[in-house]
Design an enzyme around this catalytic site. Structure first.
Site, PDB file in Angstrom:
ATOM      1  N   ARG A   1       2.178  10.595  -0.844  1.00  0.00           N
ATOM      2  CA  ARG A   1       1.051  10.509   0.102  1.00  0.00           C
ATOM      3  C   ARG A   1       1.535  11.085   1.432  1.00  0.00           C
ATOM      4  O   ARG A   1       2.622  10.743   1.899  1.00  0.00           O
ATOM      5  CB  ARG A   1       0.592   9.073   0.298  1.00  0.00           C
TER       6      ARG A   1
ATOM      7  N   ARG B   1      -3.163  -0.319  -1.954  1.00  0.00           N
ATOM      8  CA  ARG B   1      -3.563  -0.208  -3.351  1.00  0.00           C
ATOM      9  C   ARG B   1      -2.796   0.880  -4.108  1.00  0.00           C
ATOM     10  O   ARG B   1      -2.221   0.631  -5.178  1.00  0.00           O
ATOM     11  CB  ARG B   1      -5.063   0.123  -3.469  1.00  0.00           C
ATOM     12  N   THR B   2      -2.797   2.105  -3.574  1.00  0.00           N
ATOM     13  CA  THR B   2      -2.245   3.247  -4.313  1.00  0.00           C
ATOM     14  C   THR B   2      -0.753   3.043  -4.571  1.00  0.00           C
ATOM     15  O   THR B   2      -0.249   3.290  -5.666  1.00  0.00           O
ATOM     16  CB  THR B   2      -2.490   4.534  -3.513  1.00  0.00           C
TER      17      THR B   2
ATOM     18  N   HIS C   1      -7.676  13.047  -3.076  1.00  0.00           N
ATOM     19  CA  HIS C   1      -7.036  11.801  -3.547  1.00  0.00           C
ATOM     20  C   HIS C   1      -7.388  11.707  -5.037  1.00  0.00           C
ATOM     21  O   HIS C   1      -8.231  10.918  -5.460  1.00  0.00           O
ATOM     22  CB  HIS C   1      -7.601  10.621  -2.763  1.00  0.00           C
TER      23      HIS C   1
ATOM     24  N   LYS D   1      14.207  10.861  12.511  1.00  0.00           N
ATOM     25  CA  LYS D   1      15.289  11.536  13.256  1.00  0.00           C
ATOM     26  C   LYS D   1      15.100  13.044  13.247  1.00  0.00           C
ATOM     27  O   LYS D   1      15.992  13.798  13.616  1.00  0.00           O
ATOM     28  CB  LYS D   1      16.645  11.190  12.622  1.00  0.00           C
TER      29      LYS D   1
HETATM   30  N1   CP Z   1      -7.915   3.516  -1.964  1.00  0.00           N
HETATM   31  C1   CP Z   1      -6.730   3.716  -1.326  1.00  0.00           C
HETATM   32  O1   CP Z   1      -6.195   4.826  -1.291  1.00  0.00           O
HETATM   33  O2   CP Z   1      -6.220   2.600  -0.723  1.00  0.00           O
HETATM   34  P1   CP Z   1      -4.800   2.547  -0.010  1.00  0.00           P
HETATM   35  O3   CP Z   1      -4.896   3.399   1.248  1.00  0.00           O
HETATM   36  O4   CP Z   1      -4.562   1.097   0.310  1.00  0.00           O
HETATM   37  O5   CP Z   1      -3.769   3.106  -0.933  1.00  0.00           O
END
Ligand code: CP
Length: 312
Positions: free
Chosen positions: A112, A62-63, A140, A90
């Site tokens: 991320r 999603r993100t 998040h 590496k």
């Molecule tokens: N909600 C969320 O962070 O989903 P993803 O891990 O798929 O990005």
């Protein structure tokens, strides 16, 4: 609340560092972008001279897609990096990796990373605007903003609303960012789950704590249900998934027995039949897909507002 015209910060590292006025500004900007993405032509030229790198050192559906769509709808140039297929394998360090990418004239970084604090570390060492797309069990922020924006859309205002976060609070970055965001916007927050999955001192953040799902659902206007993060659990925190589902899972029968209708949310990914049953996830009470839709408008708003702070 008076609305500012600029964010107070050049990065979005966590909700902890945003003011209520910043959050309000992001919501009002996202309102406008939501209108844009519902038009036949969904693209605006706002980020035409901006290059954004999406650096994902951890899995995402999603993100990652949501950020890429947001960037493309703002006409930014986009590069995508995935640790699994990179020279990180590496032995290259995080800072070397990012500095190499930035030398190709990147203006913004969406990151991320499994290590809490990794985006903040980068922000101390590089010039680009950094957006935290999830750092380990820490924060998040864009998920919390899209969650709060979705609640505002359903209930009109967050002030005075009762929001429950149910599930694996201990390993969740969504929980902490949601707590900060909802409280800053005037909501009352309760966390609920097995005692082993609730951090010991969480009440110090000003949240209520419950170990009773039925009683929590009776109390709340909105229930944000979190999955069990088995990939982050090194020991057993409960006897079995079946037992978890029985005591902490949300199913349709339980919802039907309540006195009022609760709005059901989930940040995804869902483990159907564990924390939530399909008849709840896919019901009219669920706004799970609206959350995903709102994610694009929220991320467009953040990118747009951070770009406005860049020197010309
Ligand atoms: N909600 C969320 O962070 O989903 P993803 O891990 O798929 O990005």
């Amino acid at each position: 609340m008076t609305t500012n015209t600029q964010l107070s910060t050049k990065h979005v590292l966590g909700i902890k560092y945003l003011t209520p006025a910043d959050i309000q500004l992001i919501f009002e900007t996202a309102d406008q972008f939501k209108e844009v993405i519902n038009r036949p032509i969904k693209k605006v030229p706002s980020l035409r001279d901006v290059t954004v790198a999406n650096l994902f050192f951890e899995n995402s559906t999603r993100t990652r897609i949501s950020f890429e769509l947001a960037e493309k709808r703002l006409s930014a140039d986009v590069v995508n990096f995935s640790a699994a297929s990179s020279s990180v394998k590496k032995g290259e360090t995080l800072l070397d990796t990012v500095n190499n990418i930035l030398s190709m004239k990147v203006d913004m970084v969406v990151m991320r990373h499994p290590a809490p604090g990794a985006p903040a570390y980068l922000a101390r060492h590089i010039d680009a605007n950094i957006i935290n797309a999830g750092d380990g069990t820490h924060e998040h922020p864009t998920q919390a903003l899209l969650d709060a924006f979705s609640i505002r859309e359903q209930l009109g205002d967050l002030r005075g609303k009762k929001i429950a976060i149910i599930g694996d609070i201990l390993h969740s970055r969504v929980a902490l960012s949601n707590i900060y965001c909802l409280q800053k916007m005037g909501a009352t927050v309760r966390v609920c789950g097995p005692p082993t999955l609730i951090p010991k001192h969480i009440a110090k953040l000003g949240v209520e704590v419950s170990y009773n799902t039925r009683e929590t659902l009776e109390w709340c206007d909105v229930a944000n249900i979190l999955r069990i993060q088995l990939e982050r659990q090194d020991i057993k925190y409960f006897p079995s998934l079946r037992e978890y589902a029985r005591y902490f899972g949300v199913n349709k029968q339980l919802l039907n027995e309540l006195n009022s209708e609760v709005v059901i949310m989930h940040p995804g990914p869902i483990n159907r039949g564990v924390e939530i049953t399909s008849d709840v996830a896919d019901s009219d009470q669920s706004i799970i897909l609206q959350q995903v839709e709102n994610g694009v408008a929220i991320r467009m708003a953040i990118l747009y507002l951070l770009a406005a702070k860049r020197p010309n």
